[in-house]
Write an enzyme that holds these catalytic residues in place. Structure first.
Site, PDB file in Angstrom:
ATOM      1  CG  HIS A  72      -1.979  -0.723   0.876  1.00  0.00           C
ATOM      2  ND1 HIS A  72      -3.119  -0.871   2.094  1.00  0.00           N
ATOM      3  CD2 HIS A  72      -2.533  -1.918   0.037  1.00  0.00           C
ATOM      4  CE1 HIS A  72      -4.104  -1.770   1.489  1.00  0.00           C
ATOM      5  NE2 HIS A  72      -3.792  -2.514   0.574  1.00  0.00           N
ATOM      6  CE1 TYR A 200      -5.896   3.873  10.970  1.00  0.00           C
ATOM      7  CE2 TYR A 200      -5.272   3.778   8.737  1.00  0.00           C
ATOM      8  CZ  TYR A 200      -5.101   3.277  10.062  1.00  0.00           C
ATOM      9  OH  TYR A 200      -3.958   2.417  10.340  1.00  0.00           O
ATOM     10  N   PRO A 292      -4.256   0.460  18.635  1.00  0.00           N
ATOM     11  CG  PRO A 292      -6.335  -0.693  18.264  1.00  0.00           C
ATOM     12  CD  PRO A 292      -5.766  -0.095  19.329  1.00  0.00           C
ATOM     13  CE  LYS A 296       4.089   3.273  13.474  1.00  0.00           C
ATOM     14  NZ  LYS A 296       4.246   2.303  12.144  1.00  0.00           N
ATOM     15  CE1 TYR A 384      -1.166   3.828   9.697  1.00  0.00           C
ATOM     16  CE2 TYR A 384      -0.036   2.725   7.654  1.00  0.00           C
ATOM     17  CZ  TYR A 384      -1.007   2.797   8.653  1.00  0.00           C
ATOM     18  OH  TYR A 384      -2.137   1.824   8.604  1.00  0.00           O
TER      19      TYR A 384
HETATM   20  P1  RFL Z   1       1.226 -11.730  21.954  1.00  0.00           P
HETATM   21  O1  RFL Z   1       0.646 -11.928  20.495  1.00  0.00           O
HETATM   22  O2  RFL Z   1       0.272 -11.531  23.004  1.00  0.00           O
HETATM   23  O3  RFL Z   1       1.819 -13.289  22.137  1.00  0.00           O
HETATM   24  C1  RFL Z   1       2.257 -13.572  23.492  1.00  0.00           C
HETATM   25  C2  RFL Z   1       2.037 -15.154  23.676  1.00  0.00           C
HETATM   26  O4  RFL Z   1       2.598 -15.616  24.870  1.00  0.00           O
HETATM   27  C3  RFL Z   1       1.638 -16.687  25.435  1.00  0.00           C
HETATM   28  N1  RFL Z   1       1.629 -16.566  26.868  1.00  0.00           N
HETATM   29  C4  RFL Z   1       2.503 -17.505  27.500  1.00  0.00           C
HETATM   30  N2  RFL Z   1       3.114 -18.510  27.211  1.00  0.00           N
HETATM   31  C5  RFL Z   1       3.613 -19.165  28.441  1.00  0.00           C
HETATM   32  N3  RFL Z   1       3.625 -18.666  29.817  1.00  0.00           N
HETATM   33  C6  RFL Z   1       2.695 -17.708  30.054  1.00  0.00           C
HETATM   34  N4  RFL Z   1       2.617 -17.353  31.160  1.00  0.00           N
HETATM   35  C7  RFL Z   1       2.142 -16.958  28.910  1.00  0.00           C
HETATM   36  N5  RFL Z   1       1.168 -15.940  29.025  1.00  0.00           N
HETATM   37  C8  RFL Z   1       0.958 -15.747  27.682  1.00  0.00           C
HETATM   38  C9  RFL Z   1       0.326 -16.174  24.916  1.00  0.00           C
HETATM   39  O5  RFL Z   1      -0.606 -17.413  24.726  1.00  0.00           O
HETATM   40  C10 RFL Z   1       0.655 -15.764  23.534  1.00  0.00           C
HETATM   41  O6  RFL Z   1       0.657 -16.911  22.296  1.00  0.00           O
HETATM   42  O7  RFL Z   1       2.325 -10.850  22.039  1.00  0.00           O
HETATM   43  P2  RFL Z   1       3.448 -10.525  20.953  1.00  0.00           P
HETATM   44  O8  RFL Z   1       4.180 -11.835  20.401  1.00  0.00           O
HETATM   45  O9  RFL Z   1       4.393  -9.680  21.686  1.00  0.00           O
HETATM   46  O10 RFL Z   1       2.874  -9.875  19.598  1.00  0.00           O
HETATM   47  C11 RFL Z   1       2.329  -8.876  19.666  1.00  0.00           C
HETATM   48  C12 RFL Z   1       1.007  -8.375  18.786  1.00  0.00           C
HETATM   49  O11 RFL Z   1       0.277  -9.740  19.172  1.00  0.00           O
HETATM   50  C13 RFL Z   1       0.244  -7.030  19.158  1.00  0.00           C
HETATM   51  O12 RFL Z   1       1.241  -6.218  19.247  1.00  0.00           O
HETATM   52  C14 RFL Z   1      -0.324  -6.759  17.755  1.00  0.00           C
HETATM   53  O13 RFL Z   1      -1.561  -7.846  17.484  1.00  0.00           O
HETATM   54  C15 RFL Z   1      -1.192  -5.370  18.118  1.00  0.00           C
HETATM   55  N6  RFL Z   1      -2.034  -4.793  16.956  1.00  0.00           N
HETATM   56  C16 RFL Z   1      -1.685  -4.581  15.765  1.00  0.00           C
HETATM   57  N7  RFL Z   1      -0.217  -4.380  15.673  1.00  0.00           N
HETATM   58  C17 RFL Z   1       0.260  -3.901  14.300  1.00  0.00           C
HETATM   59  O14 RFL Z   1       1.384  -3.922  14.251  1.00  0.00           O
HETATM   60  N8  RFL Z   1      -0.407  -3.602  13.487  1.00  0.00           N
HETATM   61  C18 RFL Z   1      -1.852  -3.537  13.580  1.00  0.00           C
HETATM   62  O15 RFL Z   1      -2.659  -3.223  12.361  1.00  0.00           O
HETATM   63  C19 RFL Z   1      -2.461  -4.249  14.710  1.00  0.00           C
HETATM   64  N9  RFL Z   1      -3.842  -4.217  14.873  1.00  0.00           N
HETATM   65  C20 RFL Z   1      -3.300  -5.124  17.115  1.00  0.00           C
HETATM   66  C21 RFL Z   1      -4.360  -4.526  16.148  1.00  0.00           C
HETATM   67  C22 RFL Z   1      -4.049  -5.764  18.342  1.00  0.00           C
HETATM   68  C23 RFL Z   1      -5.306  -5.824  18.094  1.00  0.00           C
HETATM   69  N10 RFL Z   1      -5.872  -6.387  19.648  1.00  0.00           N
HETATM   70  C24 RFL Z   1      -6.948  -7.279  19.685  1.00  0.00           C
HETATM   71  C25 RFL Z   1      -5.200  -6.248  20.765  1.00  0.00           C
HETATM   72  C26 RFL Z   1      -5.583  -4.798  15.817  1.00  0.00           C
HETATM   73  C27 RFL Z   1      -6.148  -5.404  17.388  1.00  0.00           C
HETATM   74  C28 RFL Z   1      -7.662  -5.288  17.156  1.00  0.00           C
HETATM   75  C1  PHB Z   2      -6.027  -4.412  10.751  1.00  0.00           C
HETATM   76  O1  PHB Z   2      -6.394  -4.545   9.539  1.00  0.00           O
HETATM   77  O2  PHB Z   2      -6.470  -5.198  11.524  1.00  0.00           O
HETATM   78  C2  PHB Z   2      -5.644  -2.896  11.201  1.00  0.00           C
HETATM   79  C3  PHB Z   2      -5.141  -2.198  10.441  1.00  0.00           C
HETATM   80  C4  PHB Z   2      -4.610  -0.906  10.719  1.00  0.00           C
HETATM   81  C5  PHB Z   2      -4.692  -0.538  12.298  1.00  0.00           C
HETATM   82  C6  PHB Z   2      -5.245  -1.499  12.938  1.00  0.00           C
HETATM   83  C7  PHB Z   2      -5.659  -2.662  12.571  1.00  0.00           C
HETATM   84  O3  PHB Z   2      -4.401   0.636  12.429  1.00  0.00           O
END
Ligand code: RFL
Ligand code: PHB
Length: 389
Positions: A72, A200, A292, A296, A384
């Site tokens: 993109h 957005y 989110p 990032k 971004y």
């Molecule tokens: P995770 O993905 O939470 O993984 C952690 C893992 O550790 C396990 N765990 C344990 N294992 C052993 N013993 C324990 N005591 C434990 N406790 C936990 C868990 O089961 C899990 O498997 O952390 P990690 O790897 O640091 O990854 C981080 C990302 O998942 C997170 O930052 C992103 O998803 C955030 N996020 C977004 N990030 C972006 O860069 N771009 C995006 O577009 C974006 N969109 C989002 C998002 C997060 C969202 N939510 C739901 C929080 C959109 C949403 C809606």
């Molecule tokens: C997504 O596609 O899940 C998404 C994209 C951009 C954002 C957050 C989530 O800023």
């Protein structure tokens, strides 16, 4: 059992670290509390910075991403019925890559399997011992009673609710936190995206985001009060509300369908300092959370992994501990900038319950300045697509 690095958490941070270490001849064991299917069932990030893409390449897991991701060059910012576009590539020379966290994680699991990487699922009661000494170890129970792994270092990649961060004593750790008075209701549907780039949208009814995973898989979000549960939102109610929050041109061509996933995520800014204590290093959501809005979260996890895996390589190859000693400061310097950007984007685009008339005017002025000012657009674009590592 003995290994060089115990990695707690088999999410994207932990898997990427173990894969990069393995590629450099460093041995690790990943302890994951859940199952692989559970980890892959979480629908989260969708936008990758080029720094993340480069790391996937270094990790040797770029084939699916190269074949199935979208590049993109910009994004649409809308407010009520108006819209403008920020051109990332024009302002920074760099696009972003749209590829889901589910796919990233699946590709990493497959690569770990091919390389015979050791991942222990269903690891309960993980505990970190003697992290402040030269002989740390980790105990856990994966169904066969308590087991112990001795190691040189521990990487805490266990997300916001993990055990690693609370292991750092209260008198050493300082947490910084801000929560927002709303959440995001997200829907995944097997429908074509409403636009070829993300939208957005800041409307008087609240924020909305139109995103995607591929040609026939769309991801949409709307801002909702924290008191709302998912059950309050039927698919029809969600689509109606989304249509009201995006410019008419897009509302008219939005294709809707049944949701295949629907969930509400709270919005939070959080940083825990320091990110190292003795031989324990925190990475990703274990140490910091962003709302989110700036996409990032996963990308900041990747920059932590970049600093940490390079530090481990330098230590094991050249006996140089400098990278390990400076890890926390280097990672945090970049994290705080991503925190600022995510907080700013969130404030710019959402409706706050206690917003005054003046606050609304400020938000509007900020949006119109961005619309009209190339320098402001460049600042957004630089943040971004991702600040340099
Ligand atoms: P995770 O993905 O939470 O993984 C952690 C893992 O550790 C396990 N765990 C344990 N294992 C052993 N013993 C324990 N005591 C434990 N406790 C936990 C868990 O089961 C899990 O498997 O952390 P990690 O790897 O640091 O990854 C981080 C990302 O998942 C997170 O930052 C992103 O998803 C955030 N996020 C977004 N990030 C972006 O860069 N771009 C995006 O577009 C974006 N969109 C989002 C998002 C997060 C969202 N939510 C739901 C929080 C959109 C949403 C809606
Ligand atoms: C997504 O596609 O899940 C998404 C994209 C951009 C954002 C957050 C989530 O800023």
């Amino acid at each position: 059992m003995r290994t060089q690095v115990v990695i707690i958490g088999g999410g994207p941070s932990g898997l990427l670290l173990s894969q990069l270490l393995d590629k450099n001849g460093i041995d690790s064991v990943v302890l994951e509390r859940k199952t692989r299917d559970y980890v892959l069932g979480r629908i989260r990030a969708g936008v990758l910075e080029v720094g993340f893409v480069d790391l996937m390449r270094k990790a040797g897991v770029a084939a699916n991403m190269d074949a199935h991701s979208f590049t993109h060059d910009g994004t649409i910012i809308a407010y009520n019925n108006e819209q403008f576009r920020i051109d990332f590539t024009k302002h920074t020379g760099t696009p972003v890559v749209v590829y889901g966290q589910t796919e990233v994680t699946r590709d990493l699991y497959e690569a770990r399997e091919v390389m015979d990487g050791k991942i222990i699922f269903n690891s309960e009661n993980v505990q970190i011992h003697d992290a402040e000494t030269n002989a740390p170890y980790v105990t856990f129970d994966a169904g066969n009673g308590e087991e112990r792994i001795d190691c040189d270092y521990i990487a805490g990649c266990d997300g916001f609710h993990g055990v690693s961060r609370p292991t750092i004593p209260d008198n050493i750790r300082r947490d910084y936190e801000k929560s927002y008075p709303f959440g995001w209701l997200g829907v995944l549907s097997e429908t074509p995206p409403v636009n070829h780039e993300l939208i957005y949208s800041s409307s008087d009814r609240g924020f909305a985001l139109c995103s995607m995973r591929h040609e026939n898989l769309s991801r949409y979000y709307i801002q909702v009060p924290l008191s709302d549960g998912v059950e309050k939102w039927s698919d029809d109610a969600f689509w109606d509300e989304l249509r009201r929050r995006i410019p008419q041109e897009f509302a008219d061509k939005l294709i809707t369908g049944p949701s295949i996933e629907k969930s509400i995520a709270p919005l939070r800014s959080f940083v825990s300092e320091p990110m190292q204590w003795g031989h324990l290093f925190l990475c990703g959501d274990a140490a910091h959370i962003v709302p989110p809005t700036g996409a990032k979260g996963l990308n900041t996890a990747a920059s932590d992994i970049h600093y940490l895996y390079n530090a481990f390589v330098d230590f094991y190859r050249n006996n140089n501990e400098d990278g390990l000693k400076t890890y926390s400061n280097r990672a945090l310097a970049r994290i705080w900038k991503a925190e600022r950007f995510s907080w700013w984007m969130t404030n710019l685009l959402h409706r706050f319950p206690d917003q005054s008339g003046f606050d609304l005017k400020m938000q509007r002025a900020d949006l119109e300045f961005l619309r009209d000012n190339e320098a402001a657009q460049r600042v957004l674009a630089e943040n971004y697509v991702g600040l340099p590592y």
